[in-house]
Design a protein around this motif. Structure first.
Motif, mmCIF file in Angstrom:
data_model
loop_
_atom_site.group_PDB
_atom_site.id
_atom_site.type_symbol
_atom_site.label_atom_id
_atom_site.label_comp_id
_atom_site.label_asym_id
_atom_site.label_seq_id
_atom_site.Cartn_x
_atom_site.Cartn_y
_atom_site.Cartn_z
ATOM 1 N N GLU A 67 0.862 -1.174 0.000
ATOM 2 C CA GLU A 67 0.000 0.000 0.000
ATOM 3 C C GLU A 67 0.907 1.234 0.000
ATOM 4 N N LYS A 90 1.155 -4.807 2.615
ATOM 5 C CA LYS A 90 -0.294 -4.794 2.763
ATOM 6 C C LYS A 90 -0.759 -5.473 4.049
ATOM 7 N N GLN A 93 -1.438 -2.210 8.851
ATOM 8 C CA GLN A 93 -2.518 -1.218 8.806
ATOM 9 C C GLN A 93 -2.192 -0.065 9.753
#
Length: 274
Positions: A67, A90, A93
């Motif tokens: 990401e 990814k 978070q």
């Protein structure tokens, strides 16, 4: 955990350019991707606003398992100037913030800081303003350094911090090839060096110097316009991985990533056992 940081000197050129230098930069990006860092910080993206469709496609091709978040320069600052980006696996978070620190002039609008908050630590990057030709921005730079130190120490009171980026200062004479002739140059003034000393004294460790306290000739930047700068290793170490003192004993490696004949900044890598 493996983390890499790099002043790329235009992500736009790297992803969409056709020059020989753009090709060299893409090769380094692919080398970084092959190293599979958990987090990859980029400074001086020079994106006008958001990544375009072409940028996104190129990033997806090179870093398919990542990401990314970014921060571009915005008015009243100049467009296509400065800017930062993070890529992270990814699986993670993190909470992403784009702090302002009360910096002078347009520095807070130049996209210079992004912070990732993980459950047990922070990862933050900075593209420190250059004092400029004739040291015309040195006074503002000193205010920036004070404000940034306050910001970083505030983070570190909450959780351990790993801070990377182009700090635009060679801290000690060992950190550049020609200290005697650069005493009044941007990046090696007494004022800039003193502020970096204050930053370390506020509770942070220069990871490279912790492992290699006496190593000379280890640099992260060579002047792009000087054709022989890298051949002669006439460089500066102005890119750093700093960590909160309380996790300094967790550092496993801190080094520069080889970029071959490409001049300008080299990526820096930190391995740390958290």
């Amino acid at each position: 955990m493996k983390l890499i940081s790099w002043n790329i000197d235009s992500l736009n050129a790297a992803l969409t350019g056709t020059s020989e230098r753009a090709g060299e930069t893409r090769a380094v990006l692919k080398k970084i991707a092959a190293a599979t860092p958990d987090v990859f910080a980029i400074q001086e993206t020079k994106l006008r606003t958001d990544p375009t469709k072409k940028h996104r496609e190129a990033l997806a091709e090179i870093f398919p398992d990542y990401e990314y978040v970014w921060r571009s320069s915005e008015e009243p600052a100049r467009k296509s100037y400065a800017g930062t980006m993070y890529l992270y696996k990814k699986d993670y978070q993190p909470k992403v913030t784009y702090p302002t620190i009360g910096a002078p002039s347009t520095m807070d609008q130049e996209g210079r800081i992004i912070t990732l908050e993980f459950p047990d630590f922070y990862v933050t990057e900075v593209y420190t303003p250059n004092s400029g030709n004739g040291l015309k921005r040195l006074a503002e730079r000193q205010i920036w350094d004070d404000k940034y130190r306050e910001y970083l120490t505030g983070l570190s009171k909450d959780k351990p911090v790993m801070a990377s980026g182009d700090f635009n200062v060679a801290h000690e004479p060992i950190d550049l090839a020609h200290p005697n002739s650069n005493h009044h140059s941007a990046g090696f003034t007494d004022e800039e060096r003193e502020h970096f000393t204050k930053l370390l004294a506020a509770g942070f460790t220069d990871s490279f110097r912790k492992l290699y306290p006496d190593k000379a000739g280890a640099y992260s930047w060579w002047a792009q316009r000087a054709v022989t700068s890298k051949q002669n290793n006439s460089g500066w170490r102005i890119d750093y991985w700093l960590v909160s003192d309380r996790i300094a004993d967790k550092i496993q490696e801190s080094t520069m990533v080889d970029t071959g004949k490409r001049r300008d900044h080299a990526p820096i890598e930190l391995k740390i056992d958290l």
